[in-house]
Design a protein around this motif. Structure first.
Motif, PDB file in Angstrom:
ATOM      1  N   ARG A  36       9.190 -87.457  13.558  1.00 39.35           N
ATOM      2  CA  ARG A  36       7.776 -87.844  13.598  1.00 39.35           C
ATOM      3  C   ARG A  36       7.492 -88.741  14.821  1.00 39.35           C
ATOM      4  N   GLN A  37       8.449 -89.616  15.168  1.00 45.43           N
ATOM      5  CA  GLN A  37       8.273 -90.462  16.352  1.00 45.43           C
ATOM      6  C   GLN A  37       8.108 -89.610  17.613  1.00 45.43           C
ATOM      7  N   ILE A  38       8.948 -88.608  17.751  1.00 39.31           N
ATOM      8  CA  ILE A  38       8.882 -87.751  18.935  1.00 39.31           C
ATOM      9  C   ILE A  38       7.571 -86.979  18.962  1.00 39.31           C
ATOM     10  N   GLN A  39       7.133 -86.485  17.789  1.00 40.69           N
ATOM     11  CA  GLN A  39       5.872 -85.753  17.731  1.00 40.69           C
ATOM     12  C   GLN A  39       4.698 -86.652  18.127  1.00 40.69           C
ATOM     13  N   LYS A  40       4.702 -87.893  17.652  1.00 38.38           N
ATOM     14  CA  LYS A  40       3.628 -88.833  18.012  1.00 38.38           C
ATOM     15  C   LYS A  40       3.670 -89.166  19.501  1.00 38.38           C
ATOM     16  N   LEU A  41       4.880 -89.275  20.042  1.00 41.56           N
ATOM     17  CA  LEU A  41       5.014 -89.563  21.472  1.00 41.56           C
ATOM     18  C   LEU A  41       4.458 -88.412  22.297  1.00 41.56           C
ATOM     19  N   GLU A  42       4.802 -87.182  21.917  1.00 45.55           N
ATOM     20  CA  GLU A  42       4.285 -86.025  22.644  1.00 45.55           C
ATOM     21  C   GLU A  42       2.771 -85.946  22.553  1.00 45.55           C
ATOM     22  N   ALA A  43       2.228 -86.292  21.397  1.00 39.27           N
ATOM     23  CA  ALA A  43       0.775 -86.279  21.247  1.00 39.27           C
ATOM     24  C   ALA A  43       0.127 -87.335  22.140  1.00 39.27           C
ATOM     25  N   ALA A  44       0.764 -88.502  22.214  1.00 32.52           N
ATOM     26  CA  ALA A  44       0.218 -89.575  23.049  1.00 32.52           C
ATOM     27  C   ALA A  44       0.295 -89.212  24.523  1.00 32.52           C
ATOM     28  N   VAL A  45       1.401 -88.584  24.928  1.00 31.34           N
ATOM     29  CA  VAL A  45       1.585 -88.221  26.334  1.00 31.34           C
ATOM     30  C   VAL A  45       0.745 -87.006  26.695  1.00 31.34           C
ATOM     31  N   GLY A  46       0.534 -86.129  25.740  1.00 33.09           N
ATOM     32  CA  GLY A  46      -0.226 -84.916  26.002  1.00 33.09           C
ATOM     33  C   GLY A  46       0.599 -83.819  26.619  1.00 33.09           C
ATOM     34  N   ALA A  47       1.914 -83.826  26.350  1.00 33.30           N
ATOM     35  CA  ALA A  47       2.806 -82.798  26.905  1.00 33.30           C
ATOM     36  C   ALA A  47       4.016 -82.670  25.996  1.00 33.30           C
ATOM     37  N   GLN A  48       4.576 -81.451  25.940  1.00 26.53           N
ATOM     38  CA  GLN A  48       5.797 -81.239  25.179  1.00 26.53           C
ATOM     39  C   GLN A  48       6.972 -81.782  25.978  1.00 26.53           C
ATOM     40  N   LEU A  49       7.754 -82.657  25.351  1.00 22.00           N
ATOM     41  CA  LEU A  49       8.865 -83.308  26.031  1.00 22.00           C
ATOM     42  C   LEU A  49      10.208 -82.679  25.683  1.00 22.00           C
ATOM     43  N   LEU A  50      10.286 -82.042  24.499  1.00 23.47           N
ATOM     44  CA  LEU A  50      11.546 -81.459  24.046  1.00 23.47           C
ATOM     45  C   LEU A  50      11.331 -80.021  23.604  1.00 23.47           C
ATOM     46  N   ASP A  51      12.296 -79.174  23.960  1.00 19.44           N
ATOM     47  CA  ASP A  51      12.404 -77.846  23.362  1.00 19.44           C
ATOM     48  C   ASP A  51      13.434 -77.956  22.255  1.00 19.44           C
ATOM     49  N   ARG A  52      13.059 -77.617  21.017  1.00 21.64           N
ATOM     50  CA  ARG A  52      14.049 -77.723  19.944  1.00 21.64           C
ATOM     51  C   ARG A  52      13.889 -76.538  18.986  1.00 21.64           C
ATOM     52  N   ASP A  53      15.018 -76.096  18.502  1.00 22.63           N
ATOM     53  CA  ASP A  53      15.050 -75.114  17.425  1.00 22.63           C
ATOM     54  C   ASP A  53      16.204 -75.495  16.525  1.00 22.63           C
ATOM     55  N   ASN A  54      16.619 -74.611  15.651  1.00 26.80           N
ATOM     56  CA  ASN A  54      17.678 -74.959  14.697  1.00 26.80           C
ATOM     57  C   ASN A  54      19.038 -75.133  15.360  1.00 26.80           C
ATOM     58  N   ARG A  55      19.213 -74.589  16.563  1.00 21.76           N
ATOM     59  CA  ARG A  55      20.525 -74.620  17.180  1.00 21.76           C
ATOM     60  C   ARG A  55      20.654 -75.626  18.329  1.00 21.76           C
ATOM     61  N   ARG A  56      19.540 -75.923  19.030  1.00 23.87           N
ATOM     62  CA  ARG A  56      19.684 -76.752  20.227  1.00 23.87           C
ATOM     63  C   ARG A  56      18.444 -77.608  20.474  1.00 23.87           C
ATOM     64  N   VAL A  57      18.659 -78.683  21.266  1.00 18.01           N
ATOM     65  CA  VAL A  57      17.575 -79.535  21.730  1.00 18.01           C
ATOM     66  C   VAL A  57      17.736 -79.667  23.234  1.00 18.01           C
ATOM     67  N   ALA A  58      16.650 -79.545  23.986  1.00 14.55           N
ATOM     68  CA  ALA A  58      16.707 -79.679  25.442  1.00 14.55           C
ATOM     69  C   ALA A  58      15.414 -80.326  25.935  1.00 14.55           C
ATOM     70  N   LEU A  59      15.516 -81.029  27.013  1.00 18.84           N
ATOM     71  CA  LEU A  59      14.328 -81.624  27.623  1.00 18.84           C
ATOM     72  C   LEU A  59      13.541 -80.574  28.393  1.00 18.84           C
ATOM     73  N   THR A  60      12.228 -80.625  28.277  1.00 15.84           N
ATOM     74  CA  THR A  60      11.366 -79.812  29.133  1.00 15.84           C
ATOM     75  C   THR A  60      11.285 -80.483  30.508  1.00 15.84           C
ATOM     76  N   PRO A  61      10.761 -79.790  31.508  1.00 10.92           N
ATOM     77  CA  PRO A  61      10.546 -80.458  32.801  1.00 10.92           C
ATOM     78  C   PRO A  61       9.701 -81.730  32.671  1.00 10.92           C
ATOM     79  N   ALA A  62       8.661 -81.671  31.815  1.00 11.04           N
ATOM     80  CA  ALA A  62       7.859 -82.881  31.587  1.00 11.04           C
ATOM     81  C   ALA A  62       8.697 -83.961  30.924  1.00 11.04           C
ATOM     82  N   GLY A  63       9.592 -83.529  30.017  1.00 14.87           N
ATOM     83  CA  GLY A  63      10.469 -84.486  29.346  1.00 14.87           C
ATOM     84  C   GLY A  63      11.434 -85.153  30.312  1.00 14.87           C
ATOM     85  N   GLU A  64      11.958 -84.376  31.258  1.00 16.65           N
ATOM     86  CA  GLU A  64      12.862 -84.937  32.269  1.00 16.65           C
ATOM     87  C   GLU A  64      12.156 -86.027  33.076  1.00 16.65           C
ATOM     88  N   ALA A  65      10.920 -85.714  33.500  1.00 15.89           N
ATOM     89  CA  ALA A  65      10.170 -86.685  34.299  1.00 15.89           C
ATOM     90  C   ALA A  65       9.833 -87.933  33.478  1.00 15.89           C
TER      91      ALA A  65
END
Length: 295
Positions: A36-65
């Motif tokens: 929920r913290q990550i979801q609220k952070l993404e909402a505040a930033v206005g960009a998806q920061l993480l790509d996640r599914d059941n197997r992996r988590v990775a930073l998006t380019p926006a997340g890297e920055a």
């Protein structure tokens, strides 16, 4: 855009672990609140920061920055209490120091070296001013500390003697007085053209010399405020001048420095001067650091 430090810490943990479960364990929390913290952070930033599914988590380019900025913000936030404590205790900060030009010959360099050694995180901002200007700036709160000549108003200022030295006579190296090979007396200066301190702009030296050595004011050919100017005129053969002993360090060519007998062996004084009311917590630390330099 509003986000919390906890949300930033959550992002950093997930980015470093690349696993929500491990990141939650590292933060000593369960996984759902972290998600929920990550979801609220993404909402505040206005960009998806993480790509996640059941197997992996990775930073998006926006997340890297954003991760680099998140780490910077957290570092500042974590350092802020320590910085505030160091400022409050006087070990970190700014002290505005004024000095007379003559104080640079003997004292200023040693003073700055001592402060740099003992208080490396206190920055000293320098201002060259005659004593009259220093007193006005200190009273107005524009300075914290001065290297100045007495006297001072004891109701407004505190002061400590920092340095004292003899008074010398500067003459051209070919002058007849340079061949006497003895300390001078006032009578030796009879009839000599005098390069004197300005009564308005160098009042301390003017009053000091008049009180120490009886001279004929009618012999004054130049009245100036700076010792360097006096020595330049002496070097050109324009007359003789009274200067503090530290002026020898300037190294002006063709000038000889002669002792003169005065009622006090070392009459030239330089004081530390500061306002009785000061809100700068670094000032007491600076004064303590300089105690070893005081006679």
């Amino acid at each position: 855009m509003t986000y919390t430090l906890e949300q930033l810490r959550g992002l950093v943990a997930v980015a470093e672990e690349l696993h929500f479960g491990r990141a939650a364990a590292r933060l000593r929390m369960t996984q759902p609140p972290l998600s929920r913290q990550i979801q609220k952070l993404e909402a505040a930033v206005g960009a998806q920061l993480l790509d996640r599914d059941n197997r992996r988590v990775a930073l998006t380019p926006a997340g890297e920055a954003f991760l680099a900025e998140a780490r910077r913000i957290l570092a500042i936030a974590e350092a802020a209490p320590d910085l505030a404590q160091r400022v409050s205790s006087g070990y970190y900060g700014l002290v505005r120091l004024a000095f007379t030009s003559a104080s640079t010959f003997e004292v200023l360099g040693r003073l700055l070296n001592e402060l740099e050694r003992q208080l490396p995180e206190v920055h000293i901002e320098l201002f060259e001013m005659v004593t009259r200007e220093q007193v006005a700036a200190l009273a107005a709160g524009d300075l914290d500390l001065g290297l100045a000549r007495p006297p001072f108003d004891p109701e407004l200022f505190e002061s400590r003697l920092l340095h004292r030295e003899p008074l010398l006579i500067a003459v051209h190296e070919d002058h007849r007085l340079a061949a006497l090979n003895r300390p001078l007396v006032a009578a030796d200066l009879a009839g000599e053209p005098l390069i004197f301190h300005s009564q308005q702009k160098a009042r301390y030296f003017y009053d000091l010399i008049v009180s120490m050595v009886p001279v004929d004011q009618g012999n004054v050919v130049h009245a100036v405020s700076q010792v360097m100017t006096m020595l330049s005129l002496v070097s050109s053969g324009r007359g003789v001048a009274f200067v503090p002993a530290s002026a020898v360090r300037i190294g002006v060519p063709h000038v000889a420095y002669l002792e003169i007998i005065t009622p006090i062996d070392e009459p030239v004084e330089l004081h530390l001067l500061w306002p009785r009311q000061s809100g700068n917590p670094a000032l007491p630390r600076v004064l303590t650091a300089l105690e070893a330099m005081m006679p």
